[in-house]
Design an enzyme around this catalytic site. Structure first.
Site, PDB file in Angstrom:
ATOM      1  N   GLY A   1      12.292  -1.486  -1.713  1.00  0.00           N
ATOM      2  CA  GLY A   1      10.926  -1.461  -2.253  1.00  0.00           C
ATOM      3  C   GLY A   1      10.679  -0.230  -3.109  1.00  0.00           C
ATOM      4  N   GLN A   2       9.460  -0.109  -3.609  1.00  0.00           N
ATOM      5  CA  GLN A   2       9.131   0.990  -4.526  1.00  0.00           C
ATOM      6  C   GLN A   2       9.316   2.355  -3.833  1.00  0.00           C
ATOM      7  OE1 GLN A   2       5.911   0.086  -7.548  1.00  0.00           O
ATOM      8  NE2 GLN A   2       4.947  -0.651  -5.670  1.00  0.00           N
TER       9      GLN A   2
ATOM     10  N   LEU B   1      12.541  -7.435   9.818  1.00  0.00           N
ATOM     11  CA  LEU B   1      11.531  -6.741  10.623  1.00  0.00           C
ATOM     12  C   LEU B   1      10.545  -7.687  11.294  1.00  0.00           C
ATOM     13  CD1 LEU B   1      10.709  -3.602   8.425  1.00  0.00           C
ATOM     14  CD2 LEU B   1      12.198  -3.754  10.407  1.00  0.00           C
TER      15      LEU B   1
ATOM     16  N   TYR C   1       4.159  -5.863   4.059  1.00  0.00           N
ATOM     17  CA  TYR C   1       3.641  -7.016   3.288  1.00  0.00           C
ATOM     18  C   TYR C   1       2.624  -6.421   2.336  1.00  0.00           C
ATOM     19  CZ  TYR C   1       1.895 -11.743   2.387  1.00  0.00           C
ATOM     20  OH  TYR C   1       1.549 -12.935   1.799  1.00  0.00           O
ATOM     21  N   THR C   2       2.945  -6.375   1.052  1.00  0.00           N
ATOM     22  CA  THR C   2       2.129  -5.616   0.097  1.00  0.00           C
ATOM     23  C   THR C   2       1.421  -6.501  -0.947  1.00  0.00           C
ATOM     24  OG1 THR C   2       4.071  -5.256  -1.291  1.00  0.00           O
ATOM     25  CG2 THR C   2       3.562  -3.534   0.309  1.00  0.00           C
TER      26      THR C   2
ATOM     27  N   TYR D   1      -5.097  -7.647   3.865  1.00  0.00           N
ATOM     28  CA  TYR D   1      -4.060  -6.615   3.770  1.00  0.00           C
ATOM     29  C   TYR D   1      -4.547  -5.307   4.412  1.00  0.00           C
ATOM     30  CZ  TYR D   1      -1.363  -2.871   1.516  1.00  0.00           C
ATOM     31  OH  TYR D   1      -0.612  -1.746   1.275  1.00  0.00           O
TER      32      TYR D   1
ATOM     33  N   LYS E   1      -3.131  -3.379   7.749  1.00  0.00           N
ATOM     34  CA  LYS E   1      -2.597  -2.006   7.663  1.00  0.00           C
ATOM     35  C   LYS E   1      -3.325  -1.110   8.669  1.00  0.00           C
ATOM     36  CE  LYS E   1       0.197  -0.689   5.375  1.00  0.00           C
ATOM     37  NZ  LYS E   1       1.675  -0.707   5.592  1.00  0.00           N
TER      38      LYS E   1
ATOM     39  N   TRP F   1      -2.437   3.034  -4.792  1.00  0.00           N
ATOM     40  CA  TRP F   1      -2.125   2.552  -6.145  1.00  0.00           C
ATOM     41  C   TRP F   1      -0.673   2.926  -6.526  1.00  0.00           C
ATOM     42  CZ3 TRP F   1      -6.764   3.003 -10.059  1.00  0.00           C
ATOM     43  CH2 TRP F   1      -7.932   2.539  -9.457  1.00  0.00           C
TER      44      TRP F   1
HETATM   45  N1  LIG Z   1       2.081  -0.778  -3.352  1.00  0.00           N
HETATM   46  C1  LIG Z   1       0.964  -0.079  -3.187  1.00  0.00           C
HETATM   47  O1  LIG Z   1       0.119   0.031  -4.095  1.00  0.00           O
HETATM   48  C2  LIG Z   1       0.703   0.634  -1.883  1.00  0.00           C
HETATM   49  C3  LIG Z   1      -0.469   1.391  -1.754  1.00  0.00           C
HETATM   50  C4  LIG Z   1      -0.709   2.059  -0.560  1.00  0.00           C
HETATM   51  C5  LIG Z   1       0.191   1.954   0.483  1.00  0.00           C
HETATM   52  N2  LIG Z   1       1.309   1.197   0.351  1.00  0.00           N
HETATM   53  C6  LIG Z   1       2.200   1.055   1.507  1.00  0.00           C
HETATM   54  O2  LIG Z   1       3.436   1.687   1.221  1.00  0.00           O
HETATM   55  C7  LIG Z   1       4.510   0.967   1.841  1.00  0.00           C
HETATM   56  C8  LIG Z   1       5.559   0.614   0.815  1.00  0.00           C
HETATM   57  O3  LIG Z   1       4.934  -0.062  -0.279  1.00  0.00           O
HETATM   58  P1  LIG Z   1       5.791  -0.481  -1.567  1.00  0.00           P
HETATM   59  O4  LIG Z   1       4.820  -0.813  -2.637  1.00  0.00           O
HETATM   60  O5  LIG Z   1       6.860   0.529  -1.791  1.00  0.00           O
HETATM   61  O6  LIG Z   1       6.455  -1.834  -1.024  1.00  0.00           O
HETATM   62  P2  LIG Z   1       7.241  -2.957  -1.846  1.00  0.00           P
HETATM   63  O7  LIG Z   1       7.766  -2.417  -3.118  1.00  0.00           O
HETATM   64  O8  LIG Z   1       6.381  -4.184  -1.861  1.00  0.00           O
HETATM   65  O9  LIG Z   1       8.499  -3.218  -0.905  1.00  0.00           O
HETATM   66  C9  LIG Z   1       8.356  -3.837   0.332  1.00  0.00           C
HETATM   67  C10 LIG Z   1       9.644  -3.656   1.096  1.00  0.00           C
HETATM   68  O10 LIG Z   1       9.497  -4.332   2.359  1.00  0.00           O
HETATM   69  C11 LIG Z   1      10.687  -5.105   2.560  1.00  0.00           C
HETATM   70  N3  LIG Z   1      10.439  -6.245   3.428  1.00  0.00           N
HETATM   71  C12 LIG Z   1       9.555  -7.245   3.237  1.00  0.00           C
HETATM   72  N4  LIG Z   1       9.656  -8.138   4.249  1.00  0.00           N
HETATM   73  C13 LIG Z   1      10.625  -7.679   5.086  1.00  0.00           C
HETATM   74  C14 LIG Z   1      11.201  -8.166   6.297  1.00  0.00           C
HETATM   75  N5  LIG Z   1      10.771  -9.280   6.873  1.00  0.00           N
HETATM   76  N6  LIG Z   1      12.164  -7.421   6.874  1.00  0.00           N
HETATM   77  C15 LIG Z   1      12.605  -6.271   6.302  1.00  0.00           C
HETATM   78  N7  LIG Z   1      12.115  -5.772   5.167  1.00  0.00           N
HETATM   79  C16 LIG Z   1      11.135  -6.480   4.563  1.00  0.00           C
HETATM   80  C17 LIG Z   1      11.063  -5.568   1.167  1.00  0.00           C
HETATM   81  O11 LIG Z   1      12.377  -6.040   1.151  1.00  0.00           O
HETATM   82  P3  LIG Z   1      12.857  -7.142   0.063  1.00  0.00           P
HETATM   83  O12 LIG Z   1      13.247  -6.325  -1.154  1.00  0.00           O
HETATM   84  O13 LIG Z   1      13.996  -7.808   0.712  1.00  0.00           O
HETATM   85  O14 LIG Z   1      11.703  -8.037  -0.205  1.00  0.00           O
HETATM   86  C18 LIG Z   1      10.865  -4.259   0.390  1.00  0.00           C
HETATM   87  O15 LIG Z   1      11.966  -3.401   0.581  1.00  0.00           O
HETATM   88  C19 LIG Z   1       3.861  -0.240   2.545  1.00  0.00           C
HETATM   89  O16 LIG Z   1       3.601   0.098   3.874  1.00  0.00           O
HETATM   90  C20 LIG Z   1       2.541  -0.393   1.807  1.00  0.00           C
HETATM   91  O17 LIG Z   1       1.551  -1.013   2.619  1.00  0.00           O
HETATM   92  C21 LIG Z   1       1.597   0.540  -0.815  1.00  0.00           C
END
Ligand SMILES: NC(=O)c1ccc[n+]([C@@H]2O[C@H](COP(=O)([O-])OP(=O)(O)OC[C@H]3O[C@@H](n4cnc5c(N)ncnc54)[C@H](OP(=O)(O)O)[C@@H]3O)[C@@H](O)[C@H]2O)c1
Length: 300
Positions: A10-11, A36, A60-61, A124, A128, A149
């Site tokens: 992920g990011q 997971l 789950y994002t 969502y 969280k 963001w």
């Molecule tokens: N994006 C935002 O704007 C934002 C803002 C605030 C907080 N956050 C939090 O920051 C964290 C990371 O966000 P992100 O944007 O970096 O996430 P992301 O890019 O959407 O990546 C999600 C990750 O979760 C993995 N994943 C999904 N389902 C899974 C499963 N069943 N088992 C194992 N791995 C699984 C995905 O793997 P695959 O590559 O295999 O799908 C990917 O590596 C999250 O907790 C999110 O809630 C995000």
């Protein structure tokens, strides 16, 4: 090995794997290796790798999809973190987890502190928040970083979408009445590495993390709107010569309805993380300039 990272594709996870490598050995199983949504798989992985630190960057994002996919969203955002927290507590490992500005309702007009009342507006955000509470209830050596963001030079995110649309459309309309802090995954990962590096090794690390256990806001300094961010993205685009967009219009949320409602204001106050760990993220526009420069470099 010492640091077990989930969500490494992920990011945030991708950048974390790079940044944490300067501290210790990393193992980052993919979803195929450790799903997971399976409590048994989580428990087995933590037992097998016996890490000093577990970082959960998975989640789950998909904010809009979550509205109609609540059980899948909860499995990843509530149940998995709870099982991870319990497994870490059992093994004496430190647990690092990420949460979101979307736990707030957006009614404030000044940056949110960690102790402010929560009130998520969408599924969502609700999951969280429930994930945070599940981890807190388990206790132990846990650090939860709420960020906002998030984007990176890869993956699906706002800047990469804007850059693509600006190559395809002569006019773009972007919401100008939601206020937040765009934060790069690299900046988050670098700060988390600094926090971990600042704590000591082995048992001492767990003790240090346990005494600091809690929720910390960790987002870019400053704030803007999605429109303001779009303007900065196009003004400092990595490949401006490809842009055909000549008119960027500011619109109200009402003109761009989404399935999941978003808070109108979700700026986070970062004082606690700065005072406790001495880390501070750069301003949001500087972070974008860094990511844009990296994209440009990658292209050349
Ligand atoms: N994006 C935002 O704007 C934002 C803002 C605030 C907080 N956050 C939090 O920051 C964290 C990371 O966000 P992100 O944007 O970096 O996430 P992301 O890019 O959407 O990546 C999600 C990750 O979760 C993995 N994943 C999904 N389902 C899974 C499963 N069943 N088992 C194992 N791995 C699984 C995905 O793997 P695959 O590559 O295999 O799908 C990917 O590596 C999250 O907790 C999110 O809630 C995000």
């Amino acid at each position: 090995m010492s640091i077990l990272v989930f969500g490494g594709t992920g990011q945030i996870g991708f950048e974390l794997v790079r940044e944490l490598a300067r501290i210790d050995d990393i193992v980052a199983p993919t979803r195929d290796e450790v799903d997971l949504t399976s409590p048994e798989a989580i428990r087995a992985a933590v037992e097998h790798f016996a890490p000093a630190v577990v970082v959960n960057a998975a989640g789950y994002t998909a904010v809009d999809s979550a509205e109609t996919d609540e059980s899948a969203c909860a499995a990843l955002n509530v149940e998995a973190p709870e099982v991870l927290a319990k497994s870490c507590r059992r093994r004496g490992a430190c647990f690092i987890h990420f949460s979101t500005d979307y736990v707030f309702d957006g009614a404030k007009t000044a940056p949110y502190v960690e102790s402010d009342a929560t009130g998520p507006l969408n599924v969502y955000g609700k999951t969280k928040l429930a994930g945070e509470r599940a981890i807190e209830a388990v206790g132990g050596a846990y650090l939860i970083f709420r960020t906002s963001w998030v984007y990176a030079g890869r993956g699906r995110n706002f800047p990469l979408t804007m850059l693509r649309l600006a190559r395809e459309l002569t006019e773009l309309a972007v919401v100008d009445d939601q206020i937040g802090a765009p934060t790069s995954a690299r900046a988050i990962a670098s700060a988390v590495a600094d926090v971990l590096g600042g704590l000591s090794d082995g048992d001492a690390l767990r003790d240090a993390a346990e005494s600091a256990a809690g929720i910390y806001h960790l987002s870019a300094a400053g704030h803007t709107t999605w429109y303001g961010f779009a303007r900065a993205i196009l003004a400092d685009a990595p490949w401006p010569e490809q842009q055909v967009c000549r008119n960027l219009r500011a619109i109200a949320t009402a003109e761009y309805p989404t399935t999941a409602p978003r808070p109108r204001y979700s700026v986070l106050d970062n004082s606690k993380v700065r005072e406790r760990f001495g880390v501070q993220l750069p301003p949001w526009d500087e972070q974008w300039q860094t990511v844009s420069a990296e994209l440009r470099l990658k292209r050349s």
